[in-house]
Each structure stands twice: as C-alpha cells, then as structure tokens.
Design a protein around this motif. Sequence first.
Motif, PDB file in Angstrom:
ATOM      1  N   MET A 341      -7.085  10.100   4.882  1.00 52.88           N
ATOM      2  CA  MET A 341      -7.287   8.870   5.656  1.00 52.88           C
ATOM      3  C   MET A 341      -6.040   8.008   5.641  1.00 52.88           C
ATOM      4  N   SER A 344      -3.459   9.822   8.042  1.00 60.11           N
ATOM      5  CA  SER A 344      -3.816   9.868   9.465  1.00 60.11           C
ATOM      6  C   SER A 344      -4.203   8.514  10.040  1.00 60.11           C
ATOM      7  N   GLN A 345      -4.468   7.526   9.147  1.00 61.16           N
ATOM      8  CA  GLN A 345      -4.961   6.214   9.584  1.00 61.16           C
ATOM      9  C   GLN A 345      -6.275   6.346  10.356  1.00 61.16           C
ATOM     10  N   ARG A 346      -7.111   7.300   9.922  1.00 66.92           N
ATOM     11  CA  ARG A 346      -8.415   7.505  10.540  1.00 66.92           C
ATOM     12  C   ARG A 346      -9.489   7.474   9.452  1.00 66.92           C
ATOM     13  N   THR A 347     -10.733   7.364   9.898  1.00 70.16           N
ATOM     14  CA  THR A 347     -11.854   7.231   8.964  1.00 70.16           C
ATOM     15  C   THR A 347     -12.586   8.554   8.817  1.00 70.16           C
ATOM     16  N   LEU A 378      -8.683  16.849  11.305  1.00 73.50           N
ATOM     17  CA  LEU A 378      -7.956  15.706  11.858  1.00 73.50           C
ATOM     18  C   LEU A 378      -6.955  16.139  12.918  1.00 73.50           C
ATOM     19  N   GLY A 383      -8.482  10.875  18.051  1.00 69.79           N
ATOM     20  CA  GLY A 383      -8.638   9.798  17.077  1.00 69.79           C
ATOM     21  C   GLY A 383      -9.951   9.059  17.098  1.00 69.79           C
ATOM     22  N   ASP A 384     -10.679   9.072  18.220  1.00 66.77           N
ATOM     23  CA  ASP A 384     -11.919   8.298  18.288  1.00 66.77           C
ATOM     24  C   ASP A 384     -13.156   9.125  17.975  1.00 66.77           C
TER      25      ASP A 384
END
Length: 476
Positions: A341, A344-347, A378, A383-384
């Motif tokens: 996380m 990648s700056q993702r959840t 990932l 990203g969404d």
Amino acid sequence: MEIDQDGRILRFNPAMKRLFDELGAPDYPTHSLEERERLNVVQAPQGIPLSHDQLPMVRLLRGETLADTNSVKGLLSTPDGPGMIVTVSGFPIFDQEGHVTGAVEMVRNVTSEEAIAHRAHELETTLENMVSGATIFDLKGRVLFNNAAMWRMLGYGTRPTDTPNLFLSDLVQKLQPRDEQGQAIPEDRWPLSRILRGESLSGVQYAWLHAYTGSDGLFHFTGVPFRDEQGTLLGGIAIVQDVTEWHQMVQERLQMLGIVAHEMKTPLTTMKLHTQLAHRRTEQGRSDLPDLEDIDRDITRTLRLVEDLVDASRERPTQLQFDRDVFDLVVLCRQAAEEQMAISQRTITLDLPVAPVWVLIDTRRMLQVLTNLLANALKYSVGDTSMGLTVQQADAVAVVQISDSGPGIPPESLPHLFERFYRVPGTRASQRAGSGLGLGLYISKRIVEAHDGTLGVESELGKGSRFWFTLPLVKE
C-alpha cells in the motif's frame, strides 16, 4: 572328404587340404580314427572335447544324416593351429543290403561368418541400449532395424510385436519432415535419403518431424552409409536424437535474456538519470536532490529481478534455501499489505483473524510469495478497483486469499500461469510497475509447495481474479 566304415579318410578335395594346412595338421588325414580322436581336434564351440559318440564322423557311420538343423557346429583346434569354427554335414554310404560302408563328410569354415554375426549381435545390443534412436536400412530404403528408442520416436510406445515393413518413402509420407523454418523437405533431401546416396551426416542436420502421435518435434540426424569390401553401397545407419526439449530450452533462454534486458533497462536508466541529475545539482551547489524514494524503488525492483533469476536457476524446490521457524501468518500478511500500500498508494482491504495463526515457515520466503501475489494484483488492475487480503483457518490449514476486481485472466492462460517465464498474452501492466520476467508465480508456487502447501487461482474475464494458497497449521 570320403571315409570308410572304419573311419579312415580315403580321399578329400583341395579345399579340405587347405583346411588341414590352416589347422597346422597336414598329416591329419593319415591318422586312424582312434588317433585323430586322441588329438581332440574336433570340439564343441565352447572348446570342450566331444565324446566318441558325439563325433560327426562316428554319427555318420552310425547311419545318421547331418544336414540343415541337424548339422554339427564345432571348433577345430590343434596345438600348432589357430583354431576355427566349422559346420559339419554329411551323409552315410550304404551297400545294397543297407549296411553302412562309409560316409561323405563336408566341413565348412564359418569362422569369419561367426565373427561377423558376433559383431552384429554386439552392435545390435549396443544400439538397443542407446538413448538416441538408431535405424539401419538397405539400399532400397527398407528399414532393417530400429532400436526401442527409434520405435518410440516413430510413435510406438514399445517395440511392435509384429514389426511393420517400413520403407523410407512410407516414413516421409507419415512423418511429413520439415526443416527448421517449417518448409517441407522432399524425399530426396531427407537425411536418410542423403545417406543412401553416399553422404555422411556429421550431426548438423535437423528436421522437423510430425510423429504418429501428432506432436511436433525437432530431431538431430547423424549417419553414414555402409559398403562391402569392394566399396559397393549397401545401405546406411542413422542415429537420431530428439532435441525438442533442448531446442525449446534454448528458445526459452533467448526469450528470457530479451525479457531480462528489457525489464532491467528501465530501472537502470532511471537510476542513471537520477544520478546524473544529482551530480549536476551538487556541482551547482544546490540542495534539492532527486527523490530518493524513486531511486530506492528502482533499486528494489532490480534486486527483485535478480533474486527471481537466481531462484529460477535452481532446478528443484529443495534447492531453494529455507530457514523455517514458527511465525504468526497474520502478522506477515499485514506487513506485506502495508508495504504494498505504501509503494502503490492504493488501499488493500484486510480481513484478518484477531488471534494468531501459527505456521512453520521461512518468513523471508513467504513474504516473497505474498509480495509477488499482491504486487501482481496491483500491477494488472486499475487504481479505482478494490483489492482484498483474507486469512482463514480450515481443516488444519491456513488459507490466504488475495482477490482483485481487475480484468481477469483468459481461460486458456490459466493452465500455464505458473510456468517459468510465462506471461499472459495481451495484458498490460502499469508503467511504474513493469511487466516482470514471468517468474514471480513460478517461484511462489515452488516456495509454497516446499512448505507442503498448495497455490492456486480462480479467475473470470471482466470480474477479477482470486489467488490463494494454503499452509499447514502448527499443531498446538
């Protein structure tokens, strides 16, 4: 030669005289039967002296006819001669009352024939035990001999009981030989046909063959023609080696080198640019250096590629190095998810048990598996889209699942997903992540299986994928 009823030699032809001379016993015909018997000239093929009743001359004088299968094979030997293998045939001579009055004995020297037969047997035994295929054929193109390996190459599981009568023309029609470019090879240019024209193939000829099984293969031919003492061409012998796997391995390595060069070029180029930029800013006395996180990410990516190559070079899972200890799988999964996380700056949605899940693992290797699976999810999803990581316990095993709602994997690719260097055709990874070497899933499967676990995948186009693996729980 002709003998009387007492076994005395009455007359013999020049060929028989030469035989006595070769034996070193030119006076042999002058001896009586008893004297000749004491010389032990006639012996069994194993060199054991024959008893009186077994002597061919004695059997003839008893009224036996020695011919065909009833003829006698023996060894003629004297202290002064070289010895020779002969076949003895003949027939008794009867008077008008039916009494034996003598006999005619014919002796044929078959030493050379026996030597040839022995060498042929040795050759056949050698060829039969070869891993490579071996075939012998005559000048008409008729196959005289195939070893077991050759029969297998022709699509037979074992040597056929009723050996088919094969000709080169039949093989060309059934095998459909082609060159390495896939072009059909006419019969007169097929390796076996070239051998029958007197050419020697030194192991540089390749031909694609369409075996009876319907599978393509690459075969390596080496062969020579064979001739008689006068140099007349009689036929040929070819050694055929199945190099399909070797060829595929070479192609795989070439493909791997291309992938490695491509994948390493991007991070190394980026690091070089950052280094050059830092150098110029330092010379200018500036303190705003390039983002070290980008450099660190590129270094990590490059090191991961190198580690994957090292792991893939080990042929068996047992060759991987493991340092096992009891560890909480929940803690390891949380650590892997948090790292991905942050990168990648993702959840990533976590569904983890509150209580520890104890497993006996190499934590570094299992973190490698989790990182590969999470990074893949990932990498190949936008990203969404949502991602999840769950840990459950069932039937004495821990089950880890990583799911995404990305594009999914084509059904035809699923059976190959864990193969070395396999990458799903047509898929595109995010530019920052790179496409990888096609080794992550291959290595992950080997690591999980080395821990007595199982790694699998379920996917549906347009609905995402779910990777899962199991690990045995530590018994309390």
